[in-house]
Design an enzyme around this catalytic site. Structure first.
Site, PDB file in Angstrom:
ATOM      1  N   GLY A 118      16.212  33.916  31.868  1.00  0.00           N
ATOM      2  CA  GLY A 118      16.017  34.343  33.243  1.00  0.00           C
ATOM      3  C   GLY A 118      15.772  33.157  34.152  1.00  0.00           C
ATOM      4  N   GLN A 123      13.218  28.440  41.601  1.00  0.00           N
ATOM      5  CA  GLN A 123      13.166  27.471  40.502  1.00  0.00           C
ATOM      6  C   GLN A 123      14.260  26.417  40.614  1.00  0.00           C
ATOM      7  OE1 GLN A 123      12.782  30.628  37.206  1.00  0.00           O
ATOM      8  NE2 GLN A 123      11.736  28.855  36.336  1.00  0.00           N
ATOM      9  N   CYS A 167       7.771  28.975  30.521  1.00  0.00           N
ATOM     10  CA  CYS A 167       8.638  28.966  31.694  1.00  0.00           C
ATOM     11  C   CYS A 167       9.447  27.678  31.701  1.00  0.00           C
ATOM     12  CB  CYS A 167       7.786  29.057  32.965  1.00  0.00           C
ATOM     13  SG  CYS A 167       8.721  29.097  34.502  1.00  0.00           S
ATOM     14  N   LEU A 168      10.688  27.768  32.145  1.00  0.00           N
ATOM     15  CA  LEU A 168      11.543  26.589  32.202  1.00  0.00           C
ATOM     16  C   LEU A 168      10.999  25.537  33.159  1.00  0.00           C
ATOM     17  CD1 LEU A 168      15.026  28.360  32.233  1.00  0.00           C
ATOM     18  CD2 LEU A 168      13.845  27.349  30.279  1.00  0.00           C
ATOM     19  N   HIS A 209       8.266  38.503  35.144  1.00  0.00           N
ATOM     20  CA  HIS A 209       8.096  37.051  35.171  1.00  0.00           C
ATOM     21  C   HIS A 209       8.900  36.444  36.326  1.00  0.00           C
ATOM     22  CE1 HIS A 209       7.630  33.023  33.147  1.00  0.00           C
ATOM     23  NE2 HIS A 209       8.682  32.787  33.915  1.00  0.00           N
ATOM     24  N   GLU A 210      10.170  36.832  36.447  1.00  0.00           N
ATOM     25  CA  GLU A 210      11.008  36.284  37.515  1.00  0.00           C
ATOM     26  C   GLU A 210      10.558  36.791  38.886  1.00  0.00           C
ATOM     27  OE1 GLU A 210      12.725  33.909  36.676  1.00  0.00           O
ATOM     28  OE2 GLU A 210      12.846  34.270  34.525  1.00  0.00           O
ATOM     29  N   HIS A 213       7.929  34.697  40.483  1.00  0.00           N
ATOM     30  CA  HIS A 213       8.464  33.502  41.149  1.00  0.00           C
ATOM     31  C   HIS A 213       8.831  33.802  42.604  1.00  0.00           C
ATOM     32  CE1 HIS A 213       8.601  30.457  38.052  1.00  0.00           C
ATOM     33  NE2 HIS A 213       9.208  31.275  37.207  1.00  0.00           N
TER      34      HIS A 213
END
Length: 248
Positions: A118, A123, A167-168, A209-210, A213
């Site tokens: 995702g 991001q 998380c990335l 989660h997304e 953001h």
């Protein structure tokens, strides 16, 4: 046939039925999920590679230059991760060139290159309410790709569970995060059409989660005090590496 022979056969049949019933009860007991009255439960996924490196299918990587796009995953504490994200207008979706569609496609390129499942627009430095994900994290399973424009969570389940997330934008760290087990969502697709969905389990967790953001939140905001202390050294490294101007 004699009465004794008949009686013996009946006794044997009854005994076999009793054994079979006992076996069935044992089998059901072995594979059933115990009920619980707790509002939050700890779950264990069959493959820890998913939950331990959310949102990465295996081990997240920094691919550097990604062919087909100039977008890059921004690392904490980049200000874009905490900035306000604007809603996308209908004109942006249907106007000449449809820039949002192009951005979404490039976000998938970056997501797959990092082994992610995702990615949210902030991001990659685009402060718009746009997210993409593929619960499998596999470009070959492109039918599972989801693009959400201006998403809103309109209902959360009271029941929740706890799983490890990462998380990335926060490489090489993770922690336990409590999320609702299911959510109801309203959003738009790339053509501006309104959609309503209900997500459960793994997909609900990815979405939440997304979605965080898009509200300027990151997964570390949901860690327990002990969980935050555990990753603080790595956070400090990222903060020092970024230098002045970071948004904590």
């Amino acid at each position: 046939p004699s009465s004794n022979s008949y009686t013996n056969r009946m006794a044997s049949a009854i005994a076999l039925c009793a054994v079979a019933a006992s076996s069935r009860r044992a089998l059901v007991s072995a594979f059933s999920v115990p009920s619980t009255t707790a509002s939050a439960t700890r779950t264990t996924r069959p493959s820890l590679s998913y939950s331990s490196r959310l949102f990465s299918t295996t081990e997240e990587v920094d691919p550097g230059v990604v062919e087909g796009t100039d977008l890059r995953v921004l690392k904490y504490p980049h200000p874009s991760l905490r900035a306000t994200n604007e809603e996308i207008s209908d004109e942006e979706l249907t106007g000449p060139g449809c820039e949002i569609s192009k951005i979404a496609k490039e976000m998938f390129l970056v997501m797959y290159a990092t082994n992610g499942v995702g990615l949210a627009a902030p991001q990659v430095g685009i402060n718009k309410r746009l997210m993409v994900y593929n619960e499998h994290g596999d470009a070959k399973k492109w039918m599972s790709e989801v693009i959400m424009v201006n998403p809103k969570i309109v209902e959360y389940s009271e029941a929740s569970d706890v799983e490890q997330e990462g998380c990335l934008s926060f490489p090489e760290m993770g922690g336990d995060v409590q999320r609702s087990k299911w959510i109801k969502v309203e959003a738009q697709n790339l053509k501006g059409k309104k959609i309503k969905k209900k997500f459960r389990g793994w997909e609900a967790r990815i979405f939440q989660h997304e979605y965080d953001h898009l509200d300027g939140k990151v997964y570390i905001d949901r860690l327990t005090e002990d969980g935050r202390k555990e990753i603080q050294p790595k956070l400090d490294e990222l903060i020092n590496k970024f230098g002045e101007g970071g948004a904590l």
